[in-house]
Write a protein that holds these residues in place. Structure first.
Motif, PDB file in Angstrom:
ATOM      1  N   ALA A 113       0.866  -1.185   0.000  1.00 35.37           N
ATOM      2  CA  ALA A 113       0.000   0.000   0.000  1.00 35.37           C
ATOM      3  C   ALA A 113       0.899   1.230   0.000  1.00 35.37           C
ATOM      4  O   ALA A 113       1.498   1.573   1.015  1.00 35.37           O
ATOM      5  N   GLU A 114       1.025   1.851  -1.167  1.00 33.84           N
ATOM      6  CA  GLU A 114       1.966   2.964  -1.359  1.00 33.84           C
ATOM      7  C   GLU A 114       1.387   3.914  -2.395  1.00 33.84           C
ATOM      8  O   GLU A 114       0.988   3.478  -3.466  1.00 33.84           O
ATOM      9  N   ASP A 115       1.344   5.232  -2.087  1.00 34.87           N
ATOM     10  CA  ASP A 115       0.747   6.173  -3.032  1.00 34.87           C
ATOM     11  C   ASP A 115       1.746   6.779  -4.016  1.00 34.87           C
ATOM     12  O   ASP A 115       1.347   7.390  -4.990  1.00 34.87           O
ATOM     13  N   SER A 116       3.037   6.584  -3.794  1.00 32.63           N
ATOM     14  CA  SER A 116       4.031   7.080  -4.741  1.00 32.63           C
ATOM     15  C   SER A 116       4.265   6.015  -5.812  1.00 32.63           C
ATOM     16  O   SER A 116       4.734   4.928  -5.507  1.00 32.63           O
ATOM     17  N   CYS A 151      -4.971   3.495  -1.921  1.00 33.05           N
ATOM     18  CA  CYS A 151      -5.945   4.193  -1.088  1.00 33.05           C
ATOM     19  C   CYS A 151      -6.524   3.246  -0.036  1.00 33.05           C
ATOM     20  O   CYS A 151      -6.517   2.028  -0.206  1.00 33.05           O
ATOM     21  N   GLU A 152      -6.998   3.850   1.047  1.00 37.44           N
ATOM     22  CA  GLU A 152      -7.415   3.101   2.228  1.00 37.44           C
ATOM     23  C   GLU A 152      -8.460   2.028   1.908  1.00 37.44           C
ATOM     24  O   GLU A 152      -8.311   0.869   2.319  1.00 37.44           O
ATOM     25  N   LEU A 203       2.669  -0.966   4.494  1.00 38.26           N
ATOM     26  CA  LEU A 203       1.671   0.100   4.562  1.00 38.26           C
ATOM     27  C   LEU A 203       2.304   1.473   4.743  1.00 38.26           C
ATOM     28  O   LEU A 203       3.005   1.714   5.723  1.00 38.26           O
ATOM     29  N   ASP A 204       2.026   2.366   3.789  1.00 41.45           N
ATOM     30  CA  ASP A 204       2.401   3.768   3.922  1.00 41.45           C
ATOM     31  C   ASP A 204       1.339   4.442   4.785  1.00 41.45           C
ATOM     32  O   ASP A 204       0.158   4.087   4.704  1.00 41.45           O
ATOM     33  N   GLY A 256      -7.619   8.506   2.202  1.00 41.25           N
ATOM     34  CA  GLY A 256      -7.592   7.803   3.476  1.00 41.25           C
ATOM     35  C   GLY A 256      -6.179   7.785   4.018  1.00 41.25           C
ATOM     36  O   GLY A 256      -5.307   8.520   3.545  1.00 41.25           O
ATOM     37  N   SER A 257      -5.953   6.935   5.029  1.00 42.20           N
ATOM     38  CA  SER A 257      -4.620   6.897   5.648  1.00 42.20           C
ATOM     39  C   SER A 257      -4.288   5.502   6.130  1.00 42.20           C
ATOM     40  O   SER A 257      -5.168   4.653   6.275  1.00 42.20           O
TER      41      SER A 257
END
Length: 136
Positions: free
Chosen positions: A12-15, A40-41, A58-59, A65-66
């Motif tokens: 789980a990484e947004d970059s 996303c969460e 998990l980022d 979300g977070s």
């Protein structure tokens, strides 16, 4: 060699750049399989339910979300007895974030800039520990 299934990892990484680097890193590890990459969460929570990974990387900051939202959702799953090992990998290695994540029982809290290099050995250790547990 043994024929046990690979350690299943969800990222789980947004970059997108870092996700690509991590994907390459994970795919090089023996006995470790990347089952998906999400950013996303809501997707993390549904992928954990559908893919049942052994490990979630998990980022804390996701596209929506977070990571803490994910940890709260998975705390309920943990109560039901099924939660992957969780490795937090974040740019925000603040002591209060670390404390909050550890309160959720995460297995590791890594700062992206300082601890990135520890990820392969952590995953290899998880795979070995799981194999040993299966054989006892």
């Amino acid at each position: 060699m043994h024929n046990s299934p690979s350690l299943r990892v969800l990222l789980a990484e947004d970059s997108t750049l870092l996700a690509a680097r991590l994907t390459e890193l994970i795919r090089r590890l023996p006995d470790v399989e990347l089952v998906g990459t999400v950013d996303c969460e809501a997707d993390v929570v549904s992928q954990v339910a559908s893919e049942t990974p052994d490990v979630l990387i998990l980022d804390l900051h996701l596209r929506s979300g977070s990571g803490f939202g994910v940890l709260r959702a998975l705390a309920r799953a943990r109560a039901a007895g099924r939660r992957p090992k969780i490795v937090i990998l974040t740019n925000f290695g603040l002591p209060e974030y670390r404390r909050e994540a550890e309160a959720f029982g995460v297995e590791a809290f890594l700062d992206k800039s300082r601890d990135y290099f520890r990820l392969p050995s952590l995953l290899t250790d998880f795979a070995r520990d799981r194999d040993e547990a299966r054989h006892h």
